[in-house]
Design a protein around this motif. Structure first.
Motif, PDB file in Angstrom:
ATOM      1  N   PHE A 164       0.831  -1.203   0.000  1.00 33.93           N
ATOM      2  CA  PHE A 164       0.000   0.000   0.000  1.00 33.93           C
ATOM      3  C   PHE A 164       0.869   1.259   0.000  1.00 33.93           C
ATOM      4  N   LEU A 165       1.862   1.304   0.896  1.00 31.74           N
ATOM      5  CA  LEU A 165       2.726   2.480   0.988  1.00 31.74           C
ATOM      6  C   LEU A 165       3.569   2.651  -0.276  1.00 31.74           C
ATOM      7  N   ALA A 166       4.029   1.528  -0.846  1.00 30.41           N
ATOM      8  CA  ALA A 166       4.807   1.611  -2.082  1.00 30.41           C
ATOM      9  C   ALA A 166       3.973   2.240  -3.196  1.00 30.41           C
ATOM     10  N   GLY A 167       2.706   1.866  -3.275  1.00 31.88           N
ATOM     11  CA  GLY A 167       1.827   2.450  -4.276  1.00 31.88           C
ATOM     12  C   GLY A 167       1.627   3.940  -4.066  1.00 31.88           C
ATOM     13  N   GLU A 168       1.544   4.347  -2.793  1.00 28.77           N
ATOM     14  CA  GLU A 168       1.407   5.775  -2.498  1.00 28.77           C
ATOM     15  C   GLU A 168       2.669   6.528  -2.922  1.00 28.77           C
ATOM     16  N   VAL A 169       3.841   5.974  -2.612  1.00 30.73           N
ATOM     17  CA  VAL A 169       5.110   6.617  -2.955  1.00 30.73           C
ATOM     18  C   VAL A 169       5.260   6.748  -4.464  1.00 30.73           C
ATOM     19  N   GLU A 170       4.849   5.747  -5.204  1.00 27.25           N
ATOM     20  CA  GLU A 170       4.954   5.786  -6.661  1.00 27.25           C
ATOM     21  C   GLU A 170       4.130   6.929  -7.259  1.00 27.25           C
ATOM     22  N   ALA A 171       3.116   7.381  -6.541  1.00 20.46           N
ATOM     23  CA  ALA A 171       2.251   8.446  -7.049  1.00 20.46           C
ATOM     24  C   ALA A 171       2.742   9.844  -6.670  1.00 20.46           C
ATOM     25  N   PHE A 172       3.821   9.930  -5.923  1.00 16.10           N
ATOM     26  CA  PHE A 172       4.301  11.237  -5.476  1.00 16.10           C
ATOM     27  C   PHE A 172       4.771  12.082  -6.655  1.00 16.10           C
ATOM     28  N   PRO A 173       4.620  13.407  -6.532  1.00 12.71           N
ATOM     29  CA  PRO A 173       5.289  14.287  -7.491  1.00 12.71           C
ATOM     30  C   PRO A 173       6.800  14.205  -7.260  1.00 12.71           C
ATOM     31  N   GLU A 174       7.563  14.856  -8.081  1.00  8.64           N
ATOM     32  CA  GLU A 174       9.019  14.827  -7.943  1.00  8.64           C
ATOM     33  C   GLU A 174       9.437  15.439  -6.608  1.00  8.64           C
ATOM     34  N   VAL A 175      10.217  14.694  -5.833  1.00  5.21           N
ATOM     35  CA  VAL A 175      10.737  15.186  -4.551  1.00  5.21           C
ATOM     36  C   VAL A 175      12.223  14.876  -4.488  1.00  5.21           C
ATOM     37  N   GLU A 176      12.945  15.672  -3.718  1.00  2.65           N
ATOM     38  CA  GLU A 176      14.384  15.475  -3.564  1.00  2.65           C
ATOM     39  C   GLU A 176      14.705  14.368  -2.566  1.00  2.65           C
ATOM     40  N   THR A 177      13.896  14.315  -1.493  1.00  8.69           N
ATOM     41  CA  THR A 177      14.184  13.400  -0.387  1.00  8.69           C
ATOM     42  C   THR A 177      12.891  12.786   0.112  1.00  8.69           C
ATOM     43  N   LEU A 178      12.988  11.559   0.590  1.00 11.23           N
ATOM     44  CA  LEU A 178      11.866  10.872   1.227  1.00 11.23           C
ATOM     45  C   LEU A 178      12.309  10.377   2.596  1.00 11.23           C
ATOM     46  N   PHE A 179      11.585  10.775   3.640  1.00 14.73           N
ATOM     47  CA  PHE A 179      11.815  10.270   4.995  1.00 14.73           C
ATOM     48  C   PHE A 179      10.766   9.200   5.288  1.00 14.73           C
ATOM     49  N   VAL A 180      11.215   8.018   5.680  1.00 14.12           N
ATOM     50  CA  VAL A 180      10.348   6.912   6.076  1.00 14.12           C
ATOM     51  C   VAL A 180      10.496   6.753   7.591  1.00 14.12           C
ATOM     52  N   LEU A 181       9.428   7.015   8.346  1.00  9.66           N
ATOM     53  CA  LEU A 181       9.509   7.081   9.808  1.00  9.66           C
ATOM     54  C   LEU A 181       9.218   5.719  10.429  1.00  9.66           C
ATOM     55  N   GLU A 182      10.194   5.200  11.189  1.00 12.86           N
ATOM     56  CA  GLU A 182      10.075   3.851  11.748  1.00 12.86           C
ATOM     57  C   GLU A 182      10.378   3.802  13.256  1.00 12.86           C
ATOM     58  N   PRO A 183       9.606   4.506  14.084  1.00  6.44           N
ATOM     59  CA  PRO A 183       9.858   4.432  15.534  1.00  6.44           C
ATOM     60  C   PRO A 183       9.563   3.079  16.146  1.00  6.44           C
ATOM     61  N   SER A 184       8.649   2.305  15.572  1.00 10.44           N
ATOM     62  CA  SER A 184       8.313   0.999  16.162  1.00 10.44           C
ATOM     63  C   SER A 184       9.482   0.027  16.114  1.00 10.44           C
ATOM     64  N   LEU A 185      10.431   0.233  15.209  1.00 13.16           N
ATOM     65  CA  LEU A 185      11.608  -0.624  15.193  1.00 13.16           C
ATOM     66  C   LEU A 185      12.379  -0.522  16.495  1.00 13.16           C
ATOM     67  N   VAL A 186      12.236   0.624  17.175  1.00  8.04           N
ATOM     68  CA  VAL A 186      12.860   0.825  18.489  1.00  8.04           C
ATOM     69  C   VAL A 186      11.884   0.485  19.604  1.00  8.04           C
ATOM     70  N   GLU A 187      10.673   1.037  19.521  1.00  6.79           N
ATOM     71  CA  GLU A 187       9.710   0.939  20.615  1.00  6.79           C
ATOM     72  C   GLU A 187       9.093  -0.457  20.747  1.00  6.79           C
ATOM     73  N   ASN A 188       8.915  -1.156  19.651  1.00  6.93           N
ATOM     74  CA  ASN A 188       8.350  -2.505  19.680  1.00  6.93           C
ATOM     75  C   ASN A 188       9.122  -3.356  18.676  1.00  6.93           C
ATOM     76  N   ALA A 189      10.392  -3.606  19.002  1.00  8.64           N
ATOM     77  CA  ALA A 189      11.329  -4.203  18.061  1.00  8.64           C
ATOM     78  C   ALA A 189      10.859  -5.569  17.578  1.00  8.64           C
ATOM     79  N   PRO A 190      11.042  -5.857  16.306  1.00 11.78           N
ATOM     80  CA  PRO A 190      10.661  -7.173  15.776  1.00 11.78           C
ATOM     81  C   PRO A 190      11.529  -8.262  16.376  1.00 11.78           C
TER      82      PRO A 190
END
Length: 335
Positions: A164-190
């Protein structure tokens, strides 16, 4: 020479005037929150506020400008909260802090929505593509915050969120940078095994961005477990973000012991504390990072608050933006 780039992970507080106007227009009940179908009056307030926060970043001298995510009632959960295949239900604590969000319950197949792309298109009217930065929740964190009543399997649900998120990203207009926020990797580590799946899910999102977009996976509220850190580095992206406010020792250890990406996002400004750092202090923290990672030769250091900024009063938020912009100017003068 390492380039220093001033930016933020987005998710901004609303200007005070916009809070007042929206309280009158929307109210405070669950049915009054953003659902992707706002009327003209509410949309106009968000449009004016968006133009204001983009202008604030430009005035502050930030190198990357975000849309601000001012419509996000549900912090990172927003892209699901406005989706037709999702029901928002009870109020849930947002990690271990005093903020809350509506539980997004996925009840049907997650198809393309385009809500974030629409926000970025609107922001692109005020910022050029060379400075515009997109912000999305990471798939692991979004799956962690949500409830699944459709896919029936944790691994399948994570894959569906990533697609789902990949499809959303593919629809973005041209951007210089993309930040992907992943706090759960710390707070609820896999756990073991899940860490590899989390890395694969993140890879599915990061590789959906165009090749000329710099992708940053930003983690915060502590340090990554060593195995999670190692698996995350297997994913294809340009810079990994570390929270040097919450835990500088373990993050520094991970970098020096296991290496990192060619570039780094350094969370050196406290996104939750109203104490405003001096620009010189921010620049010195970046100096300290380079001095204490002797084996690394970073292409870029993104100087950023460690967390989203919606926790802050608007006036403090403005001051922190100004300090960040000035900090990179100091580095250029020294060079």
């Amino acid at each position: 020479m390492t380039e220093r780039v001033a930016t933020t992970p987005g998710v901004y507080p609303l200007p005070d005037w916009a809070k007042e106007d929206l309280a009158d227009l929307k109210g405070h009940q669950k049915h009054d929150l953003v659902d992707g179908d706002e009327g003209e009056e509410i949309t106009a307030v968000y449009e004016q506020a968006r133009e204001e926060v983009v202008g604030r970043q430009q005035t502050a001298g930030l190198d990357r400008v975000v849309e601000g995510q001012l419509r996000w009632d549900d912090m990172l959960a927003h892209p699901l909260a406005v989706h037709d295949a999702v029901e928002t239900r009870g109020i849930v604590r947002y990690y271990d802090n005093n903020n809350f969000y509506r539980d997004p319950v996925v009840t049907d197949e997650l198809t393309f929505d385009g809500d974030i792309a629409g926000e970025l298109e609107a922001a692109s009217e005020f910022a050029d593509a060379e400075s515009l930065q997109a912000v999305v929740p990471g798939p692991y964190s979004l799956a962690d915050l949500a409830t699944d009543e459709f896919y029936g399997d944790d691994a399948d649900f994570l894959d569906a969120i990533a697609d789902f998120l990949a499809g959303e990203v593919e629809a973005f207009p041209e951007v210089e940078t993309l930040f992907v926020l992943e706090p759960s990797l710390v707070e609820n580590a896999p756990s073991e095994g899940e860490d590899e799946r989390a890395s694969e899910a993140i890879d599915a999102v990061t590789t959906a961005a165009p090749d000329d977009t710099d992708v940053v996976v930003h983690t915060y509220w502590g340090a990554l477990d060593e195995k999670v850190h190692a698996h995350l580095l297997d994913a294809d992206f340009d810079a990994l973000g570390y929270d040097f406010v919450a835990n500088h020792e373990d993050n520094l250890y991970n970098i020096n012991e296991y290496g990192t990406k060619d570039s780094i996002a350094a969370g050196v400004v406290d996104g939750q504390n109203t104490l405003v750092e001096d620009p010189e202090q921010i620049a010195e923290r970046a100096d300290w990072l380079e001095e204490n990672t002797p084996a690394a030769d970073f292409e870029t250091i993104y100087l950023t608050p460690n967390t989203e900024l919606f926790y802050l009063p608007y006036s403090t938020f403005e001051e922190k933006l100004a300090a960040l912009g000035e900090a990179t100017d100091i580095a250029e003068v020294k060079a």
